[in-house]
Scaffold this motif. Structure first.
Motif, PDB file in Angstrom:
ATOM      1  N   ILE A 191     -22.810  19.133  17.861  1.00 51.09           N
ATOM      2  CA  ILE A 191     -22.812  18.209  18.996  1.00 51.09           C
ATOM      3  C   ILE A 191     -24.215  18.064  19.565  1.00 51.09           C
ATOM      4  N   GLN A 192     -24.928  19.165  19.660  1.00 52.20           N
ATOM      5  CA  GLN A 192     -26.296  19.124  20.174  1.00 52.20           C
ATOM      6  C   GLN A 192     -27.214  18.333  19.236  1.00 52.20           C
TER       7      GLN A 192
ATOM      8  N   GLY B 240     -26.512  14.616  19.592  1.00 50.90           N
ATOM      9  CA  GLY B 240     -27.005  14.077  20.853  1.00 50.90           C
ATOM     10  C   GLY B 240     -28.514  14.094  20.979  1.00 50.90           C
ATOM     11  N   SER B 241     -29.187  14.696  20.027  1.00 53.60           N
ATOM     12  CA  SER B 241     -30.645  14.807  20.073  1.00 53.60           C
ATOM     13  C   SER B 241     -31.300  13.438  19.907  1.00 53.60           C
ATOM     14  N   LYS B 242     -32.383  13.215  20.628  1.00 52.97           N
ATOM     15  CA  LYS B 242     -33.114  11.948  20.544  1.00 52.97           C
ATOM     16  C   LYS B 242     -33.795  11.778  19.190  1.00 52.97           C
TER      17      LYS B 242
ATOM     18  N   ARG C 141     -22.478  23.203  27.545  1.00 59.99           N
ATOM     19  CA  ARG C 141     -23.393  22.736  26.502  1.00 59.99           C
ATOM     20  C   ARG C 141     -22.984  21.344  26.001  1.00 59.99           C
ATOM     21  N   CYS C 142     -21.680  21.139  25.826  1.00 58.83           N
ATOM     22  CA  CYS C 142     -21.184  19.835  25.371  1.00 58.83           C
ATOM     23  C   CYS C 142     -21.329  18.774  26.455  1.00 58.83           C
TER      24      CYS C 142
ATOM     25  N   ASN D  74     -23.597  18.448  28.589  1.00 67.13           N
ATOM     26  CA  ASN D  74     -24.996  18.031  28.714  1.00 67.13           C
ATOM     27  C   ASN D  74     -25.462  17.155  27.557  1.00 67.13           C
ATOM     28  N   THR D  75     -24.580  16.870  26.612  1.00 68.11           N
ATOM     29  CA  THR D  75     -24.933  16.083  25.439  1.00 68.11           C
ATOM     30  C   THR D  75     -24.319  14.696  25.543  1.00 68.11           C
ATOM     31  N   ARG D  76     -25.111  13.681  25.306  1.00 69.02           N
ATOM     32  CA  ARG D  76     -24.626  12.303  25.296  1.00 69.02           C
ATOM     33  C   ARG D  76     -24.703  11.789  23.867  1.00 69.02           C
ATOM     34  N   LEU D  77     -23.561  11.382  23.320  1.00 68.84           N
ATOM     35  CA  LEU D  77     -23.513  10.922  21.945  1.00 68.84           C
ATOM     36  C   LEU D  77     -23.706   9.417  21.816  1.00 68.84           C
TER      37      LEU D  77
END
Length: 106
Positions: free
Chosen positions: A9-10, A13-15, A66-67, A69-72
């Motif tokens: 997930i991280q 969501g990473s740029k 943690r999830c 804070n992640t935007r997909l």
């Protein structure tokens, strides 16, 4: 498995575009199609009010944080091309003919 799912997930969501570790666990490998960006993802986290489950509840809450804070990004609509639809209709027609015995291979 929660750690592997959190890593996937991280990474999604990473740029920056980087490797997404879907093969790190069986769970993430099975969920690969669901998490790959063309679907909406909703996650529920269960915790226990019992004191002897405190460690597991804290681990679940850290994972949820943690999830959260992640935007997909937005889900993408999977539009099927006309050619794929036509081929699926042909496959269905041929399958039907095979089932009813009206298809010969000569």
């Amino acid at each position: 498995s929660l750690a592997a799912l959190g890593n996937v997930i991280q990474a999604l969501g990473s740029k920056e575009k980087r490797h997404v570790p879907f093969r790190d666990s069986k769970l993430t490998y099975l969920l690969q199609d669901c998490l790959n960006g063309s679907s909406k993802v909703l996650m529920f986290v269960n915790i226990s009010p019992v004191s002897f489950n405190l460690q597991e509840s804290m681990c679940s809450l850290k994972f949820a944080q943690r999830c959260a804070n992640t935007r997909l990004g937005k889900a993408k609509k999977n539009v099927e091309s006309k050619q794929i639809a036509m081929l699926k209709e042909k496959v269905d027609a041929l399958t039907s003919k095979l089932k009813h015995g009206s298809y010969s291979s000569t």
